[in-house]
Scaffold this motif. Structure first.
Motif, PDB file in Angstrom:
ATOM      1  N   VAL A  56      11.988  11.219   0.744  1.00  0.00           N
ATOM      2  CA  VAL A  56      12.209  11.212  -0.697  1.00  0.00           C
ATOM      3  C   VAL A  56      11.096  10.464  -1.428  1.00  0.00           C
ATOM      4  O   VAL A  56      10.539  10.941  -2.416  1.00  0.00           O
ATOM      5  CB  VAL A  56      13.580  10.595  -1.030  1.00  0.00           C
ATOM      6  N   HIS A  57      10.734   9.299  -0.931  1.00  0.00           N
ATOM      7  CA  HIS A  57       9.770   8.452  -1.641  1.00  0.00           C
ATOM      8  C   HIS A  57       8.328   8.674  -1.185  1.00  0.00           C
ATOM      9  O   HIS A  57       7.407   8.292  -1.901  1.00  0.00           O
ATOM     10  CB  HIS A  57      10.146   6.980  -1.459  1.00  0.00           C
ATOM     11  N   TYR A  65       2.213  -0.952   2.715  1.00  0.00           N
ATOM     12  CA  TYR A  65       3.648  -0.691   2.617  1.00  0.00           C
ATOM     13  C   TYR A  65       4.032   0.605   3.334  1.00  0.00           C
ATOM     14  O   TYR A  65       4.917   0.631   4.190  1.00  0.00           O
ATOM     15  CB  TYR A  65       4.032  -0.639   1.141  1.00  0.00           C
ATOM     16  N   GLY A  66       3.337   1.687   3.000  1.00  0.00           N
ATOM     17  CA  GLY A  66       3.648   2.963   3.624  1.00  0.00           C
ATOM     18  C   GLY A  66       3.268   3.016   5.085  1.00  0.00           C
ATOM     19  O   GLY A  66       3.983   3.613   5.906  1.00  0.00           O
ATOM     20  N   ALA A  67       2.144   2.408   5.444  1.00  0.00           N
ATOM     21  CA  ALA A  67       1.708   2.435   6.842  1.00  0.00           C
ATOM     22  C   ALA A  67       2.686   1.690   7.749  1.00  0.00           C
ATOM     23  O   ALA A  67       3.024   2.156   8.842  1.00  0.00           O
ATOM     24  CB  ALA A  67       0.310   1.819   6.954  1.00  0.00           C
ATOM     25  N   LEU A  68       3.164   0.540   7.308  1.00  0.00           N
ATOM     26  CA  LEU A  68       4.110  -0.233   8.109  1.00  0.00           C
ATOM     27  C   LEU A  68       5.427   0.513   8.279  1.00  0.00           C
ATOM     28  O   LEU A  68       6.004   0.524   9.372  1.00  0.00           O
ATOM     29  CB  LEU A  68       4.346  -1.590   7.450  1.00  0.00           C
ATOM     30  N   LEU A  69       5.907   1.147   7.223  1.00  0.00           N
ATOM     31  CA  LEU A  69       7.137   1.921   7.330  1.00  0.00           C
ATOM     32  C   LEU A  69       6.954   3.119   8.257  1.00  0.00           C
ATOM     33  O   LEU A  69       7.872   3.492   8.994  1.00  0.00           O
ATOM     34  CB  LEU A  69       7.592   2.390   5.954  1.00  0.00           C
ATOM     35  N   ALA A  70       5.772   3.732   8.241  1.00  0.00           N
ATOM     36  CA  ALA A  70       5.519   4.881   9.106  1.00  0.00           C
ATOM     37  C   ALA A  70       5.484   4.466  10.571  1.00  0.00           C
ATOM     38  O   ALA A  70       6.073   5.128  11.435  1.00  0.00           O
ATOM     39  CB  ALA A  70       4.203   5.556   8.705  1.00  0.00           C
ATOM     40  N   HIS A 109       5.316  -6.282   1.252  1.00  0.00           N
ATOM     41  CA  HIS A 109       4.308  -5.592   0.435  1.00  0.00           C
ATOM     42  C   HIS A 109       4.927  -4.710  -0.625  1.00  0.00           C
ATOM     43  O   HIS A 109       4.197  -4.073  -1.394  1.00  0.00           O
ATOM     44  CB  HIS A 109       3.410  -4.732   1.336  1.00  0.00           C
ATOM     45  N   ALA A 110       6.266  -4.632  -0.658  1.00  0.00           N
ATOM     46  CA  ALA A 110       6.909  -3.701  -1.593  1.00  0.00           C
ATOM     47  C   ALA A 110       6.653  -4.074  -3.049  1.00  0.00           C
ATOM     48  O   ALA A 110       6.621  -3.208  -3.918  1.00  0.00           O
ATOM     49  CB  ALA A 110       8.416  -3.658  -1.325  1.00  0.00           C
ATOM     50  N   SER A 111       6.478  -5.355  -3.329  1.00  0.00           N
ATOM     51  CA  SER A 111       6.245  -5.792  -4.705  1.00  0.00           C
ATOM     52  C   SER A 111       4.769  -5.823  -5.075  1.00  0.00           C
ATOM     53  O   SER A 111       4.433  -6.180  -6.198  1.00  0.00           O
ATOM     54  CB  SER A 111       6.843  -7.192  -4.911  1.00  0.00           C
ATOM     55  N   ASP A 112       3.906  -5.449  -4.143  1.00  0.00           N
ATOM     56  CA  ASP A 112       2.467  -5.431  -4.416  1.00  0.00           C
ATOM     57  C   ASP A 112       2.131  -4.181  -5.230  1.00  0.00           C
ATOM     58  O   ASP A 112       2.292  -3.064  -4.740  1.00  0.00           O
ATOM     59  CB  ASP A 112       1.681  -5.435  -3.102  1.00  0.00           C
ATOM     60  N   PRO A 113       1.668  -4.319  -6.454  1.00  0.00           N
ATOM     61  CA  PRO A 113       1.398  -3.124  -7.277  1.00  0.00           C
ATOM     62  C   PRO A 113       0.316  -2.235  -6.681  1.00  0.00           C
ATOM     63  O   PRO A 113       0.338  -1.029  -6.867  1.00  0.00           O
ATOM     64  CB  PRO A 113       0.962  -3.711  -8.620  1.00  0.00           C
ATOM     65  N   GLN A 114      -0.631  -2.798  -5.948  1.00  0.00           N
ATOM     66  CA  GLN A 114      -1.674  -1.989  -5.342  1.00  0.00           C
ATOM     67  C   GLN A 114      -1.158  -1.202  -4.155  1.00  0.00           C
ATOM     68  O   GLN A 114      -1.761  -0.217  -3.744  1.00  0.00           O
ATOM     69  CB  GLN A 114      -2.841  -2.873  -4.893  1.00  0.00           C
ATOM     70  N   SER A 115      -0.035  -1.633  -3.551  1.00  0.00           N
ATOM     71  CA  SER A 115       0.499  -0.946  -2.386  1.00  0.00           C
ATOM     72  C   SER A 115       1.552   0.072  -2.742  1.00  0.00           C
ATOM     73  O   SER A 115       1.763   1.025  -2.006  1.00  0.00           O
ATOM     74  CB  SER A 115       1.093  -1.972  -1.407  1.00  0.00           C
ATOM     75  N   VAL A 116       2.246  -0.127  -3.869  1.00  0.00           N
ATOM     76  CA  VAL A 116       3.352   0.760  -4.199  1.00  0.00           C
ATOM     77  C   VAL A 116       3.134   1.495  -5.514  1.00  0.00           C
ATOM     78  O   VAL A 116       3.179   2.708  -5.582  1.00  0.00           O
ATOM     79  CB  VAL A 116       4.679  -0.044  -4.255  1.00  0.00           C
TER      80      VAL A 116
END
Length: 253
Positions: A56-57, A65-70, A109-116
């Motif tokens: 979804v996201h 953020y995305g790399a760690l979740l993957a 990293h979820a609150s990092d504007p450059q990551s999300v």
């Protein structure tokens, strides 16, 4: 708002993994089939929620953020497969903490504007999406190989200590043999090293297209990847040139 909804979704698969881990720890002392099935159910529910979140996201793997979740998702699949395929082994006790740790790092990293928030690709990725995607996939697979090698090494050290002391610190749940764990570690390192090497070289070629190459070459991301590659070179030397023992190599890994 998007952020609270994301937090709820994170809690769904994070708490599911945590509950599965707690049940697996309880199964070390009370190896009962109901505990195993409930733990598998919690783990499967966490993987489903994790998959739905990524679908979804679709967080970009170009950001931490995305790399760690993957990577956490791939290891969650690795955990569930091993837990089903090796029902008598303490598989989840070792894999789930790494999955939870990666999810926790992603949340940091979820609150990092450059990551999300700022998910726009850099200039070189906008012009060369294919090679940028290949670069990202190679590094992602290399990260999975690093994690699998680490897990195999930890299990190897625990199993070696158990055999040396002639007792099982994990109760009635067993581990793979030292030979199979050493083979798993070797295959993970052997697979991750060329993936990381090709991904690093491809990233270097793409990085030359930046307007300020000096600043980008000295970034933490690039220096960290280069240092990781050097560590892999040392591990390959220790295995194939120095011929160190399996226990020492596991400790180094």
């Amino acid at each position: 708002m998007a952020v609270p909804l994301q937090n709820v979704t994170h809690a769904c698969f994070g708490l599911s993994y945590l509950l599965a881990f707690g049940l697996e720890l309880a199964r070390l002392k009370w190896p009962r089939p109901p505990l195993r099935w409930v733990a598998l159910g919690c783990g499967a529910a966490g993987l489903v929620a994790h998959s739905a979140f990524l679908t979804v996201h679709h967080p970009t793997p170009a950001a931490p953020y995305g790399a760690l979740l993957a990577v956490a998702w791939v290891l969650a699949v690795f955990y569930l497969y091993g837990a089903v395929h090796h029902p008598r082994l303490a598989w989840a006790v070792f894999v789930l903490p790494v999955v939870l740790g990666l999810v926790g790092l992603a949340l940091a990293h979820a609150s990092d504007p450059q990551s999300v928030a700022d998910l726009r690709p850099p200039d070189w990725l906008a012009g060369d999406r294919f090679w940028g995607a290949v670069h990202g996939v190679l590094l992602l697979l290399a990260a999975v190989g690093v994690s699998v090698g680490f897990l195999a090494s930890v299990m190897y050290l625990v199993q070696a200590d158990r055999l040396r002391r002639k007792r099982n610190p994990l109760g009635g749940v067993k581990l793979l043999s030292l030979e199979r764990l050493e083979a798993m570690n070797r295959r993970a390192v052997n697979a991750a090293f060329p993936l990381l090497t090709v991904g690093l070289l491809l990233g270097a070629v793409l990085l030359r297209q930046y307007h300020e190459p000096a600043e980008n070459w000295l970034s933490v991301k690039v220096l960290g990847t280069v240092c990781l590659w050097v560590v892999f070179v040392v591990l390959m030397y220790l295995r194939y040139a120095a011929h160190v023992s399996g226990r020492r190599l596991a400790a180094c890994t």
